[in-house]
Motif scaffolding. Structure first.
Motif, mmCIF file in Angstrom:
data_model
loop_
_atom_site.group_PDB
_atom_site.id
_atom_site.type_symbol
_atom_site.label_atom_id
_atom_site.label_comp_id
_atom_site.label_asym_id
_atom_site.label_seq_id
_atom_site.Cartn_x
_atom_site.Cartn_y
_atom_site.Cartn_z
ATOM 1 N N ILE A 260 0.782 -1.362 0.056
ATOM 2 C CA ILE A 260 -0.053 -0.183 -0.141
ATOM 3 C C ILE A 260 1.182 1.259 0.127
ATOM 4 O O ILE A 260 1.459 0.955 0.927
ATOM 5 N N ASP A 261 0.220 2.471 -0.802
ATOM 6 C CA ASP A 261 1.024 3.467 -0.378
ATOM 7 C C ASP A 261 1.043 4.213 0.712
ATOM 8 O O ASP A 261 -0.013 4.735 0.491
ATOM 9 N N THR A 262 2.128 4.064 1.573
ATOM 10 C CA THR A 262 1.646 4.801 3.107
ATOM 11 C C THR A 262 1.880 5.970 2.806
ATOM 12 O O THR A 262 0.648 6.471 4.133
ATOM 13 N N ALA A 263 2.297 5.864 2.032
ATOM 14 C CA ALA A 263 2.319 8.401 2.270
ATOM 15 C C ALA A 263 0.958 8.635 1.952
ATOM 16 O O ALA A 263 0.550 9.144 2.582
ATOM 17 N N LYS A 264 -0.154 7.936 0.740
ATOM 18 C CA LYS A 264 -1.329 7.858 0.228
ATOM 19 C C LYS A 264 -2.275 8.005 1.682
ATOM 20 O O LYS A 264 -2.590 8.279 2.126
ATOM 21 N N LEU A 265 -1.391 6.438 2.828
ATOM 22 C CA LEU A 265 -2.696 5.739 3.390
ATOM 23 C C LEU A 265 -2.114 7.547 4.974
ATOM 24 O O LEU A 265 -3.147 7.791 5.419
ATOM 25 N N CYS A 266 -1.522 7.582 4.648
ATOM 26 C CA CYS A 266 -1.161 9.009 6.483
ATOM 27 C C CYS A 266 -1.211 10.086 5.374
ATOM 28 O O CYS A 266 -2.303 10.564 6.849
ATOM 29 N N ARG A 267 -1.826 10.168 4.905
ATOM 30 C CA ARG A 267 -2.342 11.356 4.319
ATOM 31 C C ARG A 267 -3.513 11.449 4.074
ATOM 32 O O ARG A 267 -4.977 12.395 5.218
ATOM 33 N N LEU A 268 -4.400 10.048 3.573
ATOM 34 C CA LEU A 268 -6.060 10.178 3.859
ATOM 35 C C LEU A 268 -6.398 10.693 5.530
ATOM 36 O O LEU A 268 -7.307 10.883 5.912
ATOM 37 N N ALA A 269 -5.648 9.393 6.873
ATOM 38 C CA ALA A 269 -5.993 9.518 7.551
ATOM 39 C C ALA A 269 -5.166 11.166 8.564
ATOM 40 O O ALA A 269 -5.657 10.247 9.759
ATOM 41 N N GLY A 270 -5.009 11.893 8.161
ATOM 42 C CA GLY A 270 -4.192 13.252 8.478
ATOM 43 C C GLY A 270 -3.534 12.158 10.068
ATOM 44 O O GLY A 270 -3.616 13.354 10.548
ATOM 45 N N ILE A 271 -2.240 11.927 9.351
ATOM 46 C CA ILE A 271 -1.612 11.614 10.187
ATOM 47 C C ILE A 271 -0.066 11.919 9.489
ATOM 48 O O ILE A 271 0.687 11.871 7.721
ATOM 49 N N ASN A 272 1.287 12.842 9.890
ATOM 50 C CA ASN A 272 2.231 12.746 9.809
ATOM 51 C C ASN A 272 3.096 11.947 10.826
ATOM 52 O O ASN A 272 3.540 12.060 11.560
ATOM 53 N N LEU A 273 3.565 11.196 9.625
ATOM 54 C CA LEU A 273 4.639 9.747 9.847
ATOM 55 C C LEU A 273 6.013 10.276 10.456
ATOM 56 O O LEU A 273 5.909 10.086 11.423
ATOM 57 N N THR A 274 6.694 11.482 9.784
ATOM 58 C CA THR A 274 7.725 11.992 10.041
ATOM 59 C C THR A 274 7.492 12.119 12.050
ATOM 60 O O THR A 274 8.424 12.336 12.326
ATOM 61 N N ALA A 275 6.590 12.956 12.513
ATOM 62 C CA ALA A 275 6.096 13.969 13.561
ATOM 63 C C ALA A 275 5.737 12.758 14.038
ATOM 64 O O ALA A 275 6.733 12.765 15.441
ATOM 65 N N LYS B 89 8.321 10.870 16.399
ATOM 66 C CA LYS B 89 9.381 11.543 17.423
ATOM 67 C C LYS B 89 9.263 10.887 18.081
ATOM 68 O O LYS B 89 7.495 10.499 18.556
ATOM 69 N N THR B 90 9.533 11.005 19.553
ATOM 70 C CA THR B 90 9.341 10.681 20.759
ATOM 71 C C THR B 90 8.282 11.504 21.228
ATOM 72 O O THR B 90 7.327 10.686 22.443
ATOM 73 N N ASN B 91 8.796 13.181 20.645
ATOM 74 C CA ASN B 91 7.694 13.593 21.775
ATOM 75 C C ASN B 91 6.081 13.828 20.675
ATOM 76 O O ASN B 91 5.145 15.094 21.025
ATOM 77 N N ALA B 92 6.031 13.007 19.956
ATOM 78 C CA ALA B 92 4.898 13.123 19.218
ATOM 79 C C ALA B 92 3.381 13.456 19.935
ATOM 80 O O ALA B 92 2.847 12.635 20.658
ATOM 81 N N PRO B 93 2.728 13.987 19.693
ATOM 82 C CA PRO B 93 1.193 14.497 19.806
ATOM 83 C C PRO B 93 0.442 13.340 19.338
ATOM 84 O O PRO B 93 0.730 12.210 18.638
ATOM 85 N N PRO B 94 -0.305 12.522 20.693
ATOM 86 C CA PRO B 94 -1.248 11.850 20.702
ATOM 87 C C PRO B 94 -1.674 11.173 19.238
ATOM 88 O O PRO B 94 -2.392 11.996 18.559
ATOM 89 N N VAL B 95 -2.268 10.528 19.112
ATOM 90 C CA VAL B 95 -2.745 9.976 17.784
ATOM 91 C C VAL B 95 -3.914 9.905 18.191
ATOM 92 O O VAL B 95 -4.544 9.804 19.071
ATOM 93 N N THR B 96 -5.552 10.419 17.689
ATOM 94 C CA THR B 96 -6.869 10.755 17.871
ATOM 95 C C THR B 96 -7.694 9.189 17.525
ATOM 96 O O THR B 96 -7.318 7.985 16.598
ATOM 97 N N GLN B 97 -8.236 8.532 17.924
ATOM 98 C CA GLN B 97 -9.585 8.042 17.548
ATOM 99 C C GLN B 97 -10.251 8.153 16.315
ATOM 100 O O GLN B 97 -9.760 6.779 15.152
ATOM 101 N N GLN B 98 -10.091 9.386 16.142
ATOM 102 C CA GLN B 98 -10.638 9.660 14.866
ATOM 103 C C GLN B 98 -9.542 9.244 13.469
ATOM 104 O O GLN B 98 -10.280 8.823 12.324
#
Length: 333
Positions: free
Chosen positions: A17-32, A35-44
């Motif tokens: 799967i194109d993970t860049a596309k998957l993360c973009r569609l899910a609103g997830i910044n994979l680079t961030a 990181k150890t201080n990354a904001p929590p992933v939301t249920q949405q």
């Protein structure tokens, strides 16, 4: 949550799967996220990850297939504690007490009698008989992890007596393949029922150092794959088998389901590349066998079980076919 999300993305890579596309569609910044201080992933975001993972893979049971392949590391500290438990009962008891570290959407409840023990998944709120799709995915994920992880730690394929869900599943045959028995509908209940004999069974890989060594084998063995097959279907199958081999080398039917193909279609596509599924499975078993024996950490009987052989004699015959010598002879070299 973060570790599970990273594991889902890693699984998406295995599914091509194109993970860049998957993360973009899910609103997830994979680079961030890394990181150890990354904001929590939301249920949405997690719900969107499941939804778009299924769409991009063309597999409506994407989440269920992920659950069947997930490794203990995806559960973070909870996975480590389960790994280092002495018995199945102890591992499940610890998992029940620590579920809140994985999700706040449900809790585990355990009941025992002299014939069986039941693991119930209790929703934190809402109508259990009409759950949201996101909640169904979550509980099914936890149920499959319970079955497959205990199997992996015991080096034995555990089969539940009963799997209970409060709804009719969309593909009973696929669910039966993953849950190892066909789910039955029972209002208001998510539950797994196991034979009581499993409760006191020792976890053979309870030594965390050995388990950690086992889970690191992928990086050590990846270069053994022929360079000329890079990017092909056989390479993807090989890598998937290797990455998930701590639960044994899965069957053609299970592999086909993970690629959202029929067994016949998978065989045909591999044949077009000049290889059979059994050839790839044997190549993985051979690599694993050589790795396990060379590490000096595993008895031959355990290696036999880890590779899916019920009898040491069957493993010995296969090893002789691969190398021209017996495992004992190879061990003494």
């Amino acid at each position: 949550m973060k570790q599970i999300v990273l594991s889902i993305i890693a699984y998406a890579v295995q599914r091509d799967i194109d993970t860049a596309k998957l993360c973009r569609l899910a609103g997830i910044n994979l680079t961030a996220l890394k990181k150890t201080n990354a904001p929590p992933v939301t249920q949405q975001q997690l719900d969107a990850l499941w939804l778009h993972g299924a769409r991009l893979s063309g597999d409506p049971l994407f989440a269920l297939h992920f659950a069947a392949s997930v490794q203990p590391a995806a559960l973070g500290v909870v996975g480590q504690i389960i790994q280092t438990s002495a018995t199945v009962g102890e591992a499940i008891t610890h998992a029940a007490a620590l579920t809140h570290y994985v999700t706040d959407q449900c809790r585990l409840e355990i009941a025992r009698n002299n014939k069986n023990f039941t693991v119930r998944f209790i929703p934190a709120g809402g109508n259990v008989n009409e759950p949201t799709m996101a909640f169904r995915v979550l509980v099914e994920l936890l149920m499959v992890i319970t079955i497959h992880e205990v199997s992996g730690l015991m080096l034995e394929k555990i089969v539940p007596l009963t799997v209970r869900l409060p709804y009719n599943v969309p593909d009973a045959a696929a669910y039966e393949q993953i849950f190892r028995c066909r789910p039955t509908k029972r209002a208001g209940e998510y539950a797994l029922v196991f034979d009581i004999r499993y409760w006191e069974e020792p976890i053979l890989t309870a030594n965390y150092e050995l388990q950690d060594l086992l889970l690191k084998k992928v990086a050590a063995m990846a270069p053994q794959q022929p360079a000329k097959t890079a990017g092909t279907l056989q390479a993807r199958v090989y890598n998937y088998l290797l990455a998930n081999s701590y639960l044994g080398v899965i069957s053609l039917e299970e592999m086909a389901a993970n690629f959202n193909l029929s067994p016949r279609s998978l065989q045909r596509k591999l044949k077009e590349e000049g290889v059979k599924y059994q050839d790839i499975a044997d190549a993985v078993r051979k690599s694993l066998a050589l790795y396990y024996i060379s590490s000096g950490s595993y008895p031959l009987k355990d290696i036999s079980y880890m590779l899916g052989y019920n009898e040491l004699s069957a493993f010995t015959r296969a090893f002789r076919r691969w190398t021209g010598s017996s495992p004992l002879q190879y061990q003494s070299l």
